[in-house]
Design a protein around this motif. Structure first.
Motif, PDB file in Angstrom:
ATOM      1  N   ILE A 181       0.837  -1.185   0.000  1.00 21.17           N
ATOM      2  CA  ILE A 181       0.000   0.000   0.000  1.00 21.17           C
ATOM      3  C   ILE A 181       0.882   1.249   0.000  1.00 21.17           C
ATOM      4  O   ILE A 181       1.876   1.315   0.713  1.00 21.17           O
ATOM      5  N   ARG A 182       0.489   2.223  -0.795  1.00 21.89           N
ATOM      6  CA  ARG A 182       1.109   3.547  -0.771  1.00 21.89           C
ATOM      7  C   ARG A 182       0.026   4.561  -0.457  1.00 21.89           C
ATOM      8  O   ARG A 182      -1.111   4.444  -0.918  1.00 21.89           O
ATOM      9  N   LEU A 183       0.366   5.558   0.319  1.00 24.58           N
ATOM     10  CA  LEU A 183      -0.554   6.650   0.615  1.00 24.58           C
ATOM     11  C   LEU A 183      -0.268   7.804  -0.338  1.00 24.58           C
ATOM     12  O   LEU A 183       0.829   7.925  -0.878  1.00 24.58           O
ATOM     13  N   ASN A 184      -1.266   8.647  -0.538  1.00 21.34           N
ATOM     14  CA  ASN A 184      -1.052   9.857  -1.328  1.00 21.34           C
ATOM     15  C   ASN A 184      -0.081  10.755  -0.583  1.00 21.34           C
ATOM     16  O   ASN A 184      -0.138  10.874   0.638  1.00 21.34           O
ATOM     17  N   ARG A 185       0.807  11.384  -1.310  1.00 23.75           N
ATOM     18  CA  ARG A 185       1.823  12.244  -0.695  1.00 23.75           C
ATOM     19  C   ARG A 185       1.722  13.642  -1.268  1.00 23.75           C
ATOM     20  O   ARG A 185       1.448  13.820  -2.441  1.00 23.75           O
ATOM     21  N   ASP A 186       1.986  14.606  -0.416  1.00 25.78           N
ATOM     22  CA  ASP A 186       2.132  15.967  -0.919  1.00 25.78           C
ATOM     23  C   ASP A 186       3.610  16.316  -0.896  1.00 25.78           C
ATOM     24  O   ASP A 186       4.432  15.544  -0.448  1.00 25.78           O
ATOM     25  N   ARG A 187       3.937  17.436  -1.380  1.00 25.47           N
ATOM     26  CA  ARG A 187       5.345  17.831  -1.539  1.00 25.47           C
ATOM     27  C   ARG A 187       6.082  18.001  -0.208  1.00 25.47           C
ATOM     28  O   ARG A 187       7.284  17.999  -0.170  1.00 25.47           O
ATOM     29  N   SER A 188       5.339  18.151   0.885  1.00 29.81           N
ATOM     30  CA  SER A 188       5.974  18.437   2.166  1.00 29.81           C
ATOM     31  C   SER A 188       6.581  17.207   2.836  1.00 29.81           C
ATOM     32  O   SER A 188       7.267  17.335   3.830  1.00 29.81           O
TER      33      SER A 188
ATOM     34  N   ALA B 116       9.074  14.589   3.854  1.00 23.41           N
ATOM     35  CA  ALA B 116      10.533  14.674   3.812  1.00 23.41           C
ATOM     36  C   ALA B 116      11.169  13.433   3.192  1.00 23.41           C
ATOM     37  O   ALA B 116      12.104  13.540   2.410  1.00 23.41           O
ATOM     38  N   GLU B 117      10.672  12.254   3.542  1.00 28.33           N
ATOM     39  CA  GLU B 117      11.308  11.026   3.089  1.00 28.33           C
ATOM     40  C   GLU B 117      10.736  10.598   1.733  1.00 28.33           C
ATOM     41  O   GLU B 117       9.528  10.418   1.597  1.00 28.33           O
ATOM     42  N   PRO B 118      11.584  10.446   0.708  1.00 24.61           N
ATOM     43  CA  PRO B 118      11.076  10.057  -0.611  1.00 24.61           C
ATOM     44  C   PRO B 118      10.676   8.573  -0.639  1.00 24.61           C
ATOM     45  O   PRO B 118      11.123   7.789   0.193  1.00 24.61           O
ATOM     46  N   GLU B 119       9.843   8.223  -1.607  1.00 27.00           N
ATOM     47  CA  GLU B 119       9.452   6.823  -1.784  1.00 27.00           C
ATOM     48  C   GLU B 119      10.634   6.038  -2.322  1.00 27.00           C
ATOM     49  O   GLU B 119      11.288   6.447  -3.269  1.00 27.00           O
ATOM     50  N   ARG B 120      10.901   4.904  -1.696  1.00 23.07           N
ATOM     51  CA  ARG B 120      11.943   4.020  -2.187  1.00 23.07           C
ATOM     52  C   ARG B 120      11.309   2.962  -3.080  1.00 23.07           C
ATOM     53  O   ARG B 120      10.201   2.518  -2.812  1.00 23.07           O
ATOM     54  N   PRO B 121      12.002   2.557  -4.136  1.00 21.04           N
ATOM     55  CA  PRO B 121      11.434   1.516  -4.998  1.00 21.04           C
ATOM     56  C   PRO B 121      11.330   0.195  -4.236  1.00 21.04           C
ATOM     57  O   PRO B 121      12.196  -0.143  -3.432  1.00 21.04           O
ATOM     58  N   ARG B 122      10.251  -0.547  -4.490  1.00 16.00           N
ATOM     59  CA  ARG B 122       9.993  -1.827  -3.832  1.00 16.00           C
ATOM     60  C   ARG B 122       9.684  -2.889  -4.880  1.00 16.00           C
ATOM     61  O   ARG B 122       9.219  -2.572  -5.970  1.00 16.00           O
ATOM     62  N   VAL B 123       9.918  -4.129  -4.508  1.00 17.27           N
ATOM     63  CA  VAL B 123       9.532  -5.240  -5.355  1.00 17.27           C
ATOM     64  C   VAL B 123       8.053  -5.507  -5.112  1.00 17.27           C
ATOM     65  O   VAL B 123       7.598  -5.523  -3.974  1.00 17.27           O
ATOM     66  N   GLY B 124       7.290  -5.713  -6.150  1.00 24.77           N
ATOM     67  CA  GLY B 124       5.867  -5.979  -6.003  1.00 24.77           C
ATOM     68  C   GLY B 124       5.035  -4.907  -6.676  1.00 24.77           C
ATOM     69  O   GLY B 124       5.548  -4.006  -7.338  1.00 24.77           O
ATOM     70  N   ARG B 125       3.739  -5.017  -6.485  1.00 25.54           N
ATOM     71  CA  ARG B 125       2.811  -4.086  -7.131  1.00 25.54           C
ATOM     72  C   ARG B 125       2.200  -3.157  -6.091  1.00 25.54           C
ATOM     73  O   ARG B 125       1.530  -3.611  -5.165  1.00 25.54           O
ATOM     74  N   PRO B 126       2.408  -1.852  -6.252  1.00 20.05           N
ATOM     75  CA  PRO B 126       1.833  -0.911  -5.284  1.00 20.05           C
ATOM     76  C   PRO B 126       0.355  -0.645  -5.563  1.00 20.05           C
ATOM     77  O   PRO B 126      -0.084  -0.663  -6.708  1.00 20.05           O
TER      78      PRO B 126
ATOM     79  N   SER C 101       7.687   1.590   5.429  1.00 23.24           N
ATOM     80  CA  SER C 101       7.892   2.454   6.599  1.00 23.24           C
ATOM     81  C   SER C 101       7.795   3.935   6.265  1.00 23.24           C
ATOM     82  O   SER C 101       7.297   4.721   7.066  1.00 23.24           O
ATOM     83  N   GLU C 102       8.236   4.329   5.066  1.00 23.67           N
ATOM     84  CA  GLU C 102       8.190   5.757   4.741  1.00 23.67           C
ATOM     85  C   GLU C 102       6.758   6.260   4.528  1.00 23.67           C
ATOM     86  O   GLU C 102       6.511   7.453   4.571  1.00 23.67           O
TER      87      GLU C 102
ATOM     88  N   HIS D  89       5.212   8.413  14.065  1.00 22.55           N
ATOM     89  CA  HIS D  89       5.371   9.391  15.143  1.00 22.55           C
ATOM     90  C   HIS D  89       4.723   8.912  16.445  1.00 22.55           C
ATOM     91  O   HIS D  89       5.224   9.170  17.523  1.00 22.55           O
ATOM     92  N   LEU D  90       3.609   8.176  16.359  1.00 20.63           N
ATOM     93  CA  LEU D  90       2.919   7.695  17.564  1.00 20.63           C
ATOM     94  C   LEU D  90       3.743   6.666  18.319  1.00 20.63           C
ATOM     95  O   LEU D  90       3.768   6.659  19.550  1.00 20.63           O
ATOM     96  N   SER D  91       4.383   5.768  17.572  1.00 16.73           N
ATOM     97  CA  SER D  91       5.174   4.736  18.231  1.00 16.73           C
ATOM     98  C   SER D  91       6.453   5.309  18.838  1.00 16.73           C
ATOM     99  O   SER D  91       7.146   4.625  19.572  1.00 16.73           O
TER     100      SER D  91
END
Length: 174
Positions: A39-46, A48-58, A156-157, A163-165
């Motif tokens: 799963i990927r969430l929608n991201r806005d420009r703010s 900080a951590e960029p998406e890293r490429p993963r194996v599989g289908r997002p 994780s990104e 932040h909660l944990s």
């Protein structure tokens, strides 16, 4: 609802929730059986951590990290292995959502960033020492409530509970 769980040995357990339409829950629930989907969430420009490429289908959700409401941030009673804390986070989140009977006989989606824990919960068993008691409690809650737990991998990104944990909560603006 979609719940996310995470645990950090430095602090403890965190659980936020977000509302999702029922048709999306059914579609997402089917992804939990597939190996490699995530799963990927929608991201806005703010972010900080960029998406890293993963194996599989997002699969991209229409949710953002800000759409999740912080419900639990619990300090760990003692220092434990991160896998055990992750399982306790799932158990705590499941207990929280099953406090009301309207969640009985429903599908519960959990976003998890630990693949070993995700596989154990998806299979309903694990050979890891120390996980038996927590796994049995999770399975007993699911059996008693008639619900299905569908774990989904989220990198994780993208995890909205990081932040909660670590012991910090997002407060809504006044």
């Amino acid at each position: 609802t979609v719940e996310a769980t995470d645990a950090a040995p430095e602090y403890g357990i965190g659980v936020p929730v977000a509302s999702v339409p029922a048709c999306d829950v059914a579609c997402l629930g089917r992804l939990s059986e597939r190996k490699g989907d995530y799963i990927r969430l929608n991201r806005d420009r703010s972010v900080a951590e960029p998406e890293r490429p993963r194996v599989g289908r997002p699969t991209r959700l229409s949710l953002r990290q800000e759409d999740f409401v912080d419900v639990l941030s619990i300090r760990a009673m003692r220092r434990e292995h991160s896998g055990i804390l992750e399982l306790k986070g799932i158990l705590t989140g499941l207990r929280w959502i099953l406090k009301t009977s309207r969640h009985f006989n429903k599908i519960s989606l959990f976003l998890i960033d630990a693949k070993a824990v995700l596989s154990a919960v998806a299979d309903g068993r694990s050979g890891a020492p120390g996980w038996e008691g927590t796994m049995c409690a999770i399975m007993a809650l699911m059996l008693a409530s008639g619900s299905l737990l569908r774990p989904l991998y989220i990198p994780s990104e993208d995890n909205p509970v990081d932040h909660l944990s670590r012991g910090t909560r997002r407060r809504p603006p006044l």
